[in-house]
Design an enzyme around this catalytic site. Structure first.
Site, short mmCIF file in Angstrom:
data_model
loop_
_atom_site.label_atom_id
_atom_site.label_comp_id
_atom_site.label_asym_id
_atom_site.label_seq_id
_atom_site.Cartn_x
_atom_site.Cartn_y
_atom_site.Cartn_z
N PHE A 2 -18.40 29.35 19.42
CA PHE A 2 -17.13 29.80 18.85
C PHE A 2 -17.30 30.13 17.39
CE2 PHE A 2 -14.26 28.18 22.17
CZ PHE A 2 -15.00 27.16 22.75
N ASP A 3 -16.66 31.19 16.94
CA ASP A 3 -16.47 31.40 15.51
C ASP A 3 -15.36 30.42 15.09
OD1 ASP A 3 -14.71 33.96 13.65
OD2 ASP A 3 -16.22 32.54 12.93
N GLY A 4 -15.22 30.17 13.79
CA GLY A 4 -14.22 29.22 13.33
C GLY A 4 -12.89 29.87 13.01
N PHE A 58 -17.39 33.61 21.20
CA PHE A 58 -16.07 34.12 20.82
C PHE A 58 -16.00 34.39 19.33
CE2 PHE A 58 -13.97 33.33 24.79
CZ PHE A 58 -14.55 32.20 25.32
#
Lengths: 363, 284
Positions: free
Chosen positions: A205-207, A322
């Protein structure tokens, strides 16, 4: 109440008196049968992943027929070829990994409904369903629930099927889903094929604007990096607001804890990664503290301090990554990572750091 | 038995080749309205838009000059006593294309229906539908609509007539039903429902082919609640074998029906009697 479903979905569906009756009838029906295939889980307790037909299978040729020759020819073609299995699509490795996790969960918890539940969610016409089932049977995929809306929007159905995550190739549908509060992403295939792990589900995941809201990203875009660093240091102890995929990470965490409870932490078939452009020193603490305040764990947090994500992702080899910015999606794809775009927040108005001039129309 | 059939003189009678649908007036009109009516007009019921959807199909078919059968509507009223004239006058008031009225009792309504060669009987009461099926009258449930109705009498575009078939009835083999513990009386209903669906599917299949895959005023949906994916696929193929291509299809495998039904909003729901359906789900 289970944290596997987002709180507002659970609240909305509390007024469905038929749910228990339908479930009891289905369970009684199934339990009497001599079949060996496992029963699909109860939706309320499952992590429901809705995949579109074009993400599960490669339908580029068929899509071309639809776009160039119209819906009648397209459906006719599918029916004519319905005994030929379709080739795997971009979500196929992800789906196989979900099945691997389910197999392990069933071994450890044979009576639990807390499993992945994969639903085929498509606005395809029902006649295409026969080819889809034949293809699913060919690859022996565990997909038992289907929703073919025959041209109508699938958005209402996403809620009806209690979806935790929706994956599609159609960015408009994904956007609509996100606006309705459903975690969703537009899938992109990798340009080259990385060899993926077959006994562990790996999700990256991106943050900002994915797990977290885009509040900090807005500061970067409007006021620049220095202001951003100052702001993040000042508000280090104030949790960020949640982003569209936070609930999905939460659901994954719930399943991970089931393995930890049985002493399987070292052998856990789910691994999560945070891959963020933030730097550890100047803006990383707020992110980690936010996750902790939510009671969420992430297995590996990778702070790139602005370096490109592609090479790191190539090492991690997630089944899905993502991110909210197309720039990072493209970087991931080029080096063999299957990427999913989350069309949320201020990042949609920018490309490579520059504001996109919006004439107001979508393609 | 013809004595309790009244012709609507405001409407041209249909040919014998028309597809006859007999629909219970409960739901078309609101017969339990609390508002006192000095006028002879009953308020619209929760399934009123069903009539509009049927009429839209007839209009489109007539415009195509196809000479193919149209829908012929009979309004059925059981045990109505005093309200018979209100039903007739309300029909005329709304300009509904209903060719005949059938006033009968809950004891003899199935005989009256058989005399009219009805292709399908619709009611919101599962008990009426079950009784009709047991006596060999093809029947299905009429569903209340909760889509917001357009204001006023000018309804530009009726939502398409949506028929929901049961994937379980069509796809589950009897051996499996017996294995699952269903009784012989339940299987009887199952067989009657299947036969009823097969006949109706053949006639609307013909009609469905007049319209394209999109923007059709008639949509056919299939839903499986208990069956596996292979049985669901088998139901799709069964429909094709009956001459009907289904537009939308849902396989629930135990997931809750109501939220999905709310999205589909069927007008006609093929009753399967496989498990207790005590009332048409409240779709509001």
């Amino acid at each position: 109440m289970s944290e596997i479903k987002p709180a507002d979905m659970v609240a909305d569906s509390a007024i469905d008196p038929g749910e228990e009756k339908d479930w009891a009838a289905a369970k009684a029906f199934f339990d009497n049968l001599k079949t060996k295939t496992p029963r699909p889980p109860k939706p309320r307790y499952a992590v429901t992943i809705a995949v579109s037909s074009r993400t599960l299978f490669n339908m580029t040729e068929e899509r071309k027929i639809y776009e160039e020759e119209g819906v009648e020819k397209y459906v006719g073609h599918q029916v004519e070829h319905e005994n030929e299995p379709l080739k795997p699509g971009v979500a196929f490795p992800f789906v196989k990994a979900l099945m691997t996790v389910n197999a392990r969960l069933r071994q450890l918890y044979p009576d639990s409904e807390e499993l992945f539940d994969i639903v085929l969610m498509t606005n395809n016409h029902a006649q295409v369903g026969v080819r889809l089932i034949n293809s699913i049977n060919h690859y022996d995929l565990t997909i038992e629930r289907f929703c073919m809306t025959g041209g109508q929007s699938p958005i209402g159905y996403l809620k009806a099927y209690m979806t935790n995550l929706y994956l599609s190739k159609d960015s408009e549908k994904v956007q609509e889903a996100i606006e309705e509060g459903i975690a969703a992403a537009t899938m992109f295939g990798a340009d080259i094929q990385n060899q993926l792990c077959d006994n562990q589900l790996r999700v990256a995941f991106d943050g900002d604007a994915v797990l977290f809201s885009d509040e900090s990203e807005i500061i970067v875009k409007k006021h620049g990096l220095d202001t951003f660093f100052e702001h993040e240091k000042e508000f280090e102890n104030k949790p960020l607001a949640q982003g569209p995929l936070k609930c999905f990470l939460e659901a994954l965490g719930k399943l991970q804890r089931k393995f930890y409870a049985k002493n399987e932490r070292l052998n856990c078939p789910i691994r999560t990664f945070l891959v963020t452009a933030r730097s550890a020193a100047s803006s990383g603490a707020r992110v980690l503290k936010t996750l902790r305040s939510w009671g969420l764990e992430i297995d590996e947090a990778l702070f790139l301090a602005g370096a490109p994500k592609g090479p790191l992702l190539q090492k991690i080899k997630p089944h899905i990554f993502f991110d909210d910015q197309m720039f990072h999606i493209e970087g991931a794809k080029e080096l063999g990572t299957i990427a999913a775009h989350v069309p949320y927040g201020i990042g949609q108005k920018y490309h490579k750091g520059k504001l996109i001039e919006q004439p107001g129309g979508k393609k | 038995m013809e004595s309790n059939i009244i012709i609507n003189t405001d409407v041209v009678q249909m040919s014998a080749s028309a597809i006859v649908i007999a629909v219970s007036c409960h739901g078309i009109f609101d017969l339990n309205s609390d508002t006192p009516t000095e006028s002879d007009t009953l308020p619209k019921g929760v399934a009123f838009s069903f009539i509009k959807a049927i009429q839209a199909i007839n209009e489109k078919l007539a415009a195509k000059n196809s000479h193919d059968p149209l829908f012929d509507l009979i309004l059925v009223a059981n045990d109505l006593q005093g309200n018979q004239s209100k039903v007739v006058s309300s029909t005329k008031h709304y300009g509904l294309q209903i060719s005949r009225f059938c006033f009968c009792t809950s004891e003899d309504f199935t005989q009256s229906l058989q005399a009219t060669n009805v292709n399908l009987y619709l009611s919101m009461e599962t008990s009426d539908v079950g009784k009709a099926l047991q006596e060999g009258v093809p029947a299905a449930l009429l569903c209340p609509q909760t889509r917001p109705q357009l204001e006023g009498d000018e309804e530009q575009v009726a939502s398409p007539l949506t028929v929901l078939l049961s994937g379980d009835v069509m796809g589950l083999p009897e051996e499996k039903l017996l294995e699952a513990g269903f009784s012989q009386p339940q299987l009887q209903i199952f067989r009657a429902a299947k036969a009823s669906m097969a006949d109706f599917a053949a006639v609307i299949g013909e009609m469905r082919r007049h319209f394209g895959r999109e923007d059709s005023p008639l949509r056919v949906t299939l839903m499986s609640v208990l069956g596996s994916r292979d049985e669901w696929a088998s139901a799709l193929l069964t429909a094709r074998g009956w001459g009907l291509e289904v537009d939308e299809a849902y396989c629930l495998a135990g997931a809750s029906r109501e939220p999905v039904l709310k999205c589909i909003q069927p007008h006609i729901l093929c009753y399967d009697g496989l498990y207790n359906v005590t009332e048409v789900p409240a779709l509001s």
